[in-house]
Write a protein that holds these residues in place. Structure first.
Motif, mmCIF file in Angstrom:
data_model
loop_
_atom_site.group_PDB
_atom_site.id
_atom_site.type_symbol
_atom_site.label_atom_id
_atom_site.label_comp_id
_atom_site.label_asym_id
_atom_site.label_seq_id
_atom_site.Cartn_x
_atom_site.Cartn_y
_atom_site.Cartn_z
ATOM 1 N N THR A 454 0.837 -1.197 0.000
ATOM 2 C CA THR A 454 0.000 0.000 0.000
ATOM 3 C C THR A 454 0.872 1.247 0.000
ATOM 4 O OG1 THR A 454 -0.099 -0.027 2.412
ATOM 5 C CG2 THR A 454 -1.831 -1.191 1.226
ATOM 6 N N GLY A 455 0.284 2.345 -0.433
ATOM 7 C CA GLY A 455 1.030 3.597 -0.513
ATOM 8 C C GLY A 455 1.594 3.807 -1.907
ATOM 9 N N ASP A 456 2.324 4.888 -2.062
ATOM 10 C CA ASP A 456 2.890 5.269 -3.352
ATOM 11 C C ASP A 456 4.090 4.366 -3.657
ATOM 12 O OD1 ASP A 456 3.771 6.421 -5.642
ATOM 13 O OD2 ASP A 456 3.996 8.453 -4.832
ATOM 14 N N VAL A 457 3.923 3.438 -4.595
ATOM 15 C CA VAL A 457 5.002 2.499 -4.907
ATOM 16 C C VAL A 457 6.138 3.168 -5.672
ATOM 17 C CG1 VAL A 457 3.552 0.442 -4.888
ATOM 18 C CG2 VAL A 457 3.744 1.779 -6.986
ATOM 19 N N ASP A 458 5.952 4.416 -6.107
ATOM 20 C CA ASP A 458 7.017 5.151 -6.786
ATOM 21 C C ASP A 458 7.795 6.059 -5.841
ATOM 22 O OD1 ASP A 458 6.852 4.325 -9.525
ATOM 23 O OD2 ASP A 458 4.911 5.295 -9.591
ATOM 24 N N ASP A 459 7.393 6.084 -4.585
ATOM 25 C CA ASP A 459 8.038 6.970 -3.625
ATOM 26 C C ASP A 459 9.153 6.210 -2.911
ATOM 27 O OD1 ASP A 459 8.795 8.826 -1.804
ATOM 28 O OD2 ASP A 459 6.817 9.084 -0.882
ATOM 29 N N PRO A 460 10.408 6.608 -3.100
ATOM 30 C CA PRO A 460 11.501 5.884 -2.420
ATOM 31 C C PRO A 460 11.488 6.065 -0.911
ATOM 32 C CG PRO A 460 12.337 7.828 -3.552
ATOM 33 C CD PRO A 460 10.904 7.696 -3.963
ATOM 34 N N ALA A 461 10.774 7.078 -0.415
ATOM 35 C CA ALA A 461 10.764 7.331 1.023
ATOM 36 C C ALA A 461 9.984 6.264 1.790
ATOM 37 C CB ALA A 461 10.187 8.717 1.306
ATOM 38 N N VAL A 462 9.099 5.537 1.141
ATOM 39 C CA VAL A 462 8.271 4.542 1.837
ATOM 40 C C VAL A 462 8.658 3.124 1.439
ATOM 41 C CG1 VAL A 462 6.313 6.089 2.180
ATOM 42 C CG2 VAL A 462 6.491 4.787 0.064
ATOM 43 N N VAL A 463 9.845 2.952 0.876
ATOM 44 C CA VAL A 463 10.280 1.607 0.497
ATOM 45 C C VAL A 463 10.391 0.703 1.716
ATOM 46 C CG1 VAL A 463 12.270 0.315 -0.369
ATOM 47 C CG2 VAL A 463 11.411 2.250 -1.653
ATOM 48 N N GLN A 464 10.831 1.265 2.849
ATOM 49 C CA GLN A 464 10.952 0.461 4.059
ATOM 50 C C GLN A 464 9.596 -0.100 4.471
ATOM 51 O OE1 GLN A 464 13.467 -0.703 5.744
ATOM 52 N NE2 GLN A 464 12.156 -1.641 7.290
ATOM 53 N N ALA A 465 8.552 0.726 4.408
ATOM 54 C CA ALA A 465 7.209 0.245 4.745
ATOM 55 C C ALA A 465 6.759 -0.827 3.763
ATOM 56 C CB ALA A 465 6.224 1.417 4.762
ATOM 57 N N HIS A 466 7.069 -0.652 2.481
ATOM 58 C CA HIS A 466 6.698 -1.651 1.482
ATOM 59 C C HIS A 466 7.388 -2.984 1.753
ATOM 60 C CE1 HIS A 466 5.785 1.845 -1.497
ATOM 61 N NE2 HIS A 466 4.808 1.642 -0.654
ATOM 62 N N LEU A 467 8.646 -2.949 2.108
ATOM 63 C CA LEU A 467 9.373 -4.189 2.386
ATOM 64 C C LEU A 467 8.838 -4.866 3.642
ATOM 65 C CD1 LEU A 467 13.002 -3.005 1.553
ATOM 66 C CD2 LEU A 467 11.540 -4.500 0.182
ATOM 67 N N GLY A 468 8.399 -4.064 4.625
ATOM 68 C CA GLY A 468 7.785 -4.651 5.817
ATOM 69 C C GLY A 468 6.478 -5.345 5.494
ATOM 70 N N GLN A 469 5.681 -4.745 4.614
ATOM 71 C CA GLN A 469 4.442 -5.391 4.191
ATOM 72 C C GLN A 469 4.721 -6.678 3.435
ATOM 73 O OE1 GLN A 469 2.364 -2.363 1.973
ATOM 74 N NE2 GLN A 469 2.618 -0.870 3.618
ATOM 75 N N LEU A 470 5.764 -6.672 2.627
ATOM 76 C CA LEU A 470 6.134 -7.878 1.889
ATOM 77 C C LEU A 470 6.556 -8.990 2.846
ATOM 78 C CD1 LEU A 470 6.724 -9.364 -0.751
ATOM 79 C CD2 LEU A 470 8.976 -8.267 -0.782
ATOM 80 N N GLN A 471 7.277 -8.648 3.918
ATOM 81 C CA GLN A 471 7.686 -9.675 4.869
ATOM 82 C C GLN A 471 6.484 -10.286 5.570
ATOM 83 O OE1 GLN A 471 7.959 -9.992 8.458
ATOM 84 N NE2 GLN A 471 9.134 -11.890 8.195
ATOM 85 N N ARG A 472 5.448 -9.480 5.848
ATOM 86 C CA ARG A 472 4.235 -10.020 6.457
ATOM 87 C C ARG A 472 3.520 -10.972 5.501
ATOM 88 N NH1 ARG A 472 4.303 -5.050 9.184
ATOM 89 N NH2 ARG A 472 3.254 -3.914 7.513
ATOM 90 N N LEU A 473 3.534 -10.658 4.210
ATOM 91 C CA LEU A 473 2.953 -11.591 3.233
ATOM 92 C C LEU A 473 3.716 -12.917 3.237
ATOM 93 C CD1 LEU A 473 2.255 -9.257 0.165
ATOM 94 C CD2 LEU A 473 0.675 -9.985 1.939
ATOM 95 N N LEU A 474 5.026 -12.850 3.331
ATOM 96 C CA LEU A 474 5.820 -14.083 3.387
ATOM 97 C C LEU A 474 5.532 -14.860 4.663
ATOM 98 C CD1 LEU A 474 9.233 -12.655 2.132
ATOM 99 C CD2 LEU A 474 7.629 -14.068 0.836
ATOM 100 N N ARG A 475 5.236 -14.153 5.732
ATOM 101 C CA ARG A 475 4.888 -14.815 6.994
ATOM 102 C C ARG A 475 3.603 -15.633 6.822
ATOM 103 N NH1 ARG A 475 5.016 -14.085 12.724
ATOM 104 N NH2 ARG A 475 2.971 -14.414 13.665
ATOM 105 N N TRP A 476 2.583 -15.034 6.212
ATOM 106 C CA TRP A 476 1.337 -15.767 6.003
ATOM 107 C C TRP A 476 1.544 -16.970 5.096
ATOM 108 C CZ3 TRP A 476 -1.441 -10.634 4.564
ATOM 109 C CH2 TRP A 476 -1.634 -9.876 5.722
ATOM 110 N N LEU A 477 2.390 -16.792 4.085
ATOM 111 C CA LEU A 477 2.624 -17.884 3.133
ATOM 112 C C LEU A 477 3.491 -18.998 3.718
ATOM 113 C CD1 LEU A 477 3.311 -15.798 -0.106
ATOM 114 C CD2 LEU A 477 1.209 -17.003 0.506
ATOM 115 N N ARG A 478 4.057 -18.781 4.895
ATOM 116 C CA ARG A 478 4.980 -19.736 5.537
ATOM 117 C C ARG A 478 6.173 -20.008 4.620
ATOM 118 N NH1 ARG A 478 3.032 -22.468 10.084
ATOM 119 N NH2 ARG A 478 0.820 -22.119 10.511
ATOM 120 N N HIS A 479 6.770 -18.925 4.147
ATOM 121 C CA HIS A 479 7.953 -19.061 3.309
ATOM 122 C C HIS A 479 9.034 -19.803 4.087
ATOM 123 C CE1 HIS A 479 11.566 -17.845 1.053
ATOM 124 N NE2 HIS A 479 10.749 -17.691 0.019
#
Length: 975
Positions: A454-479
């Motif tokens: 979520t958020g502006d995927v073109d904004d480099p300032a929120v990349v950290q938040a995007h990567l945190g959301q991605l890690q939560r998706l991996l948690r649900w998937l039981r990577h």
């Protein structure tokens, strides 16, 4: 002669399943050998080269059953069997077929227990992800999750078991624990009865000392014996088999000393725990509350219940095939369901709770909202706090207090709009629901989201938040590397939390931190080989779990963006934050929407306009002003305020321009089609003595009652609030003679003891009341007796005549005292009421012109509004991901025309006009000038024709997602 008779010729069995398809396709140049995997069912039946005979064969192929661990599960002859899934006229689009094939490849990439089988379906918003998920779930109908692997040496276990079998005392603990259900069943009967003897016989045969020399032989004896206990239900037999299998697994762990250490690890504990829960071939779909009815609509459109009914569920009418929370079993709402009476009405038994696990297990598709997961997570947390668990005891399989979702091992888990849990605004909802999703046992896991971050995927300032959301998706998937390792249900909270933090640190050190460093270096003018390696690591991770199509891969009518300025007059000395000025702003916005509506109608068009705001309060105010201006014609989709059912019917009313209701057989007012009790308010009033009305009250109104009854019950009547025409004395209204309409419409102003003036005369605006004889047949005398026994304090009265007999009603307003009020359905209690019921009344369909839909932020994801002509934004949207979701409600597969997106911007008359908003066609980013938007599009990382893209743009999440190329279509990949 009889012996010489030639043997009777047996007809060869007709080809079935895939053999039938290959036989049918032999020699057909227009078909390839894998046609069943790439053609939708109706396309297969509609092929020009298919004869009528073979189409009949395909429609009549019998389903077969595959035996699971403890029950029979339905199974289709081959994946994509014609009949389970049905598409619209065009069937599945090519990109959906390619996505379906890619999802099957990810699910079948490994068969190792605990391996990653699934991923993220990240097709862009509006490309039909819901339909693709349904096709995937139905393509695997009948498959069961694979049994968890055994962490023991069979030879060593059998040797130890044989040595201890003679004594038996050392084996008693596990054996009796597994036979607890059989013991409870036996003790329900007397000793001399046959049910007691047959249960006791199995108990004695399976209790030490016994002659069995292997654990497998003992387990097989109990498995066979459970079927011979005739007095046990099928569900009880399944429980007995599963409980005993779990007890024997614990015994094997204890007897195998060499490999006991493997069971102390996370995989061993999880394997042991999953052996204790019941497997199901169903797919659990967790969706946002606002999309619950959207899924129900898609299920009704794409799931052929008539084809499923003969072999799935109860094998008769489709009961037990599809379950949607709040709507219950599909047999009660699906268009294919068989009517149960002559009127065609279906019985509605929609439950506000989940069925038991034994009932939920038989469904092929189960759809529940986030709110159910949130409540289940809270209940589970409280239950764990009150009860400590052992190491090997899972507890949920036998604990009736646990959520039914936690008591099953699902074949597949699907989380729709997963980004709302990963990075949504409601942090409390996300935390609770996210934890439950992580703990659910499922062999295959999918997250469905057109915008995984979520958020502006073109904004480099929120990349950290995007990567945190991605890690939560991996948690649900039981990577296996970055997902959930230690199950909170099997370990203490401290151990589970430490493991989760360790996985998070691994993701940060191996993926997130190098990527952020490379992005910072690129923004300073260089990145080098290390930066490309960090970016490649993230891209490879996403490629291993994501299936993605972009809208640029398809040909869709592009949206048209417009800016509209709305002038608002400010009075002299008036502040901008006053209620009066804000109301004028709302009226000005409503006037602009009404002007657009009139303009389209003048051109003989039928506009469908969605009005959207990020703020629900602003949207409600504009809707009120718009309703006052148009006098109706507005639908609202607000699940939080209106609920699932009413929001869904509002959406249907907007789409079809038809209103559907049921008329109450008592008060005649309209009700929702799913309402079981009339929701209209009725007030009980006592007619007061007043000059000139004593005779009318005593003689005309109550001529059929005894004089003693006139003083108490005879003066009580139920009235509609709209009959109040004046106020004599009201506790919450200042002064006499206040607006009676305001008082009648606002229940918060009502107080017992208020004295009001009531119109008891004939008026065409009110429904005609039934006569006294009709109410006598419905039980009005019993109602009077019941009310009298409770001193007229209960909610028991009837909507009877205001002037019984032949006496006319008084035409002048009558002074009455307000006693109490309730809904019509609460007044007419089933304790005495014997008349017609609301839910048995026919549905009344009427023409209703509804050109405007008010859309809240919660409804901006997932809905299919491809028929929209206009989207009106009440304010500019700076969040590009949110804007993409809103526009994609209409800019999607199935749209026949471009949608006009109008952004309304208000300004004070005589003041500075606001800056216009220009939208990038590729990334939905906003700009102040058209030139800036055009310049950006030439450098936009999501534009396939972009030139001179800055190097640091490669390190935004949008550029990373664009590296995910669409999967090839099956026939293109193979040929």
């Amino acid at each position: 002669a009889a012996d010489a008779r030639p043997p009777r010729r047996r007809l060869a069995p007709s080809p079935r399943g895939e053999a039938l398809l290959k036989y049918w396709c032999t020699g057909r140049p227009c078909l390839d050998a894998r046609v069943s995997h790439y053609l939708a069912p109706h396309e297969l039946r509609a092929l020009p080269c298919a004869s009528k005979t073979w189409r009949g064969h395909l429609a009549r192929v019998d389903y077969v059953f595959a035996r699971g661990a403890a029950t029979r599960q339905p199974h289709a002859p081959w994946p994509h069997f014609p009949g389970l899934f049905r598409g619209d006229v065009a069937g599945l689009f090519p990109h959906q077929l390619a996505t379906l094939a890619a999802m099957r490849r990810l699910e079948c990439a490994t068969t190792t227990f605990g391996g990653l089988r699934g991923g993220v379906l990240a097709d862009a918003p509006g490309l039909g992800k819901t339909v693709t998920v349904l096709a995937l779930a139905l393509a695997t109908a009948g498959e069961l999750p694979a049994a968890p692997e055994a962490f023991w040496d069979r030879g060593a276990v059998d040797a130890a078991f044989a040595a201890l079998a003679k004594d038996g005392l050392a084996l008693n603990k596990e054996v009796l624990a597994g036979l607890r259900g059989l013991l409870d069943h036996r003790d329900r009967f007397r000793r001399a009865t046959a049910p007691f003897r047959e249960a006791d016989a199995l108990l004695q045969a399976a209790t030490p000392p016994f002659h069995f020399r292997t654990v497998g032989a003992l387990e097989a004896r109990v498995r066979r014996g459970a079927g011979s206990v005739k007095t046990m239900t099928p569900a009880a037999r399944d429980d007995l088999r599963l409980d005993f299998a779990h007890a024997m697994a614990i015994m094997r762990c204890r007897l195998d000393g060499k490999r006991r250490a493997a069971l102390l690890g996370p995989a061993g504990r999880r394997a042991l725990a999953e052996r204790a829960v019941k497997p199901t071939g169903g797919t659990l779909i967790v969706v946002p509350d606002a999309l619950l009815d959207h899924w129900r609509t898609q299920l009704a459109r794409h799931v052929d219940l008539r084809r499923m009914a003969p072999s799935f569920g109860n094998g008769f009418d489709g009961d037990g095939c599809v379950f949607v929370h709040g709507a219950d079993d599909a047999v009660h709402w699906h268009p294919d369901a068989r009517p149960v009476n002559d009127s065609g009405a279906q019985p509605r038994r929609a439950r506000a709770w989940l069925p038991r696990a034994a009932e939920l297990r038989r469904y092929l598709l189960v759809v529940v909202p986030f709110s159910v997961c949130e409540q289940a997570a809270k209940d589970e947390r409280d239950r764990r706090d009150a009860r400590a668990r052992g190491l090997y005891r899972h507890g949920d399989a036998q604990d009736a207090a646990a959520s039914p979702l936690l008591q099953l091992r699902w074949l597949r888990l699907v989380v729709d709009e997963g980004h709302e849990l990963a990075g949504g605004e409601d942090a409390d909802l996300g935390a609770h629901a996210s934890h439950l999703v992580s703990e659910l046992f499922a062999e295959r896991r999918w997250v469905v989201s057109g915008t995984p971050t979520t958020g502006d995927v073109d904004d480099p300032a929120v990349v950290q938040a995007h990567l945190g959301q991605l890690q939560r998706l991996l948690r649900w998937l039981r990577h296996p590397r970055y997902g959930l390792d230690v199950d909170p249900r099997l370990d203490d909270a401290e151990t589970a939390g430490a493991s989760a933090e360790a996985r998070k640190r691994a993701f940060d050190s191996e993926i997130a931190a190098p990527f952020r460093a490379a992005m910072d270096a690129a923004r300073r003018g260089g990145s080098g080989a290390h930066g490309e390696a960090a970016r490649a690591a993230l891209v490879d991770l996403l490629k291993s779990i994501c299936v993605r199509h972009r809208k640029t891969d398809l040909s869709l009518p592009p949206p048209i963006y417009e800016n509209v300025e709305v002038e608002v007059v400010q009075n002299e000395g008036e502040a901008l934050d006053t209620d009066a000025f804000q109301w004028r702003v709302d009226e000005a916005l409503a006037a602009r929407v009404a002007e657009l509506l009139d303009s389209e109608r003048s051109k003989r068009r039928r506009p469908k306009i969605a009005v959207f705001s990020q703020h629900n309060g602003d949207l409600a105010s504009v809707a009120e002003a718009l309703y006052a201006r148009l006098g109706g014609g507005i639908a609202e989709f607000d699940v939080q305020r209106l609920g699932h059912g009413l929001s869904a019917r509002e959406l249907q009313r907007f789409r079809t321009d038809e209103s559907r209701c049921r008329k109450c057989p008592r008060c005649g007012r309209d009700n929702d089609v799913d309402a079981r009790l009339c929701q209209a308010a009725l007030l009980e009033v006592t007619i007061l003595d007043a000059p000139g009305l004593i005779a009318a009250r005593g003689d005309a109104l109550h001529s059929d009652l005894e004089p003693a009854a006139r003083a108490s019950a005879g003066a009580r009547v139920l009235i509609e609030p709209e009959r109040i025409v004046g106020i004599a004395d009201a506790a919450r209204v200042q002064g006499v003679g206040q607006d009676a309409a305001t008082y009648a419409n606002d229940y918060r102003l009502w107080t017992p003891g208020d004295e009001v003036l009531v119109n008891l005369g004939d008026d065409p605006m009110f429904a005609k009341r039934d006569d006294a004889a009709t109410w006598d047949a419905r039980g009005s005398r019993a109602c009077y007796d019941l009310a009298e026994s409770r001193d007229f304090e209960s909610a028991d009265w009837f909507f009877g005549p205001l002037a019984p007999g032949a006496h006319p009603r008084p035409q002048a307003p009558v002074r009455c005292r307000l006693d109490k009020w309730a809904k019509c359905g609460q007044w007419h209690s089933p304790r005495w009421y014997k008349g017609p019921k609301l839910d048995r009344q026919p549905i009344v369909v009427a023409r209703d012109d509804v050109p405007v839909l008010c859309l809240t932020r919660q409804a901006s994801h997932g809905l299919d509004l491809s028929y929209l002509t206009h989207i009106v934004l009440l304010e500019p949207i700076r969040d590009s991901a949110l804007l993409e979701q809103v526009v994609s409600r209409a800019h999607r597969v199935g749209a026949a025309q471009s949608v006009r997106v109008m952004t309304l911007q208000t300004f004070v008359a005589g003041g500075e006009k606001p800056e216009k908003t220009y939208i990038c066609d590729h990334c939905y980013k906003s700009f102040a000038t058209n030139e800036a938007a055009d310049a950006h599009m030439l450098k936009c990382s999501r534009n396939p024709d972009a030139v001179d893209v800055p190097s640091w743009k490669r390190y935004t999440m949008s550029a990373v997602f664009d590296e995910l190329k669409p999967p090839p279509c099956g026939w293109a990949a193979e040929g």
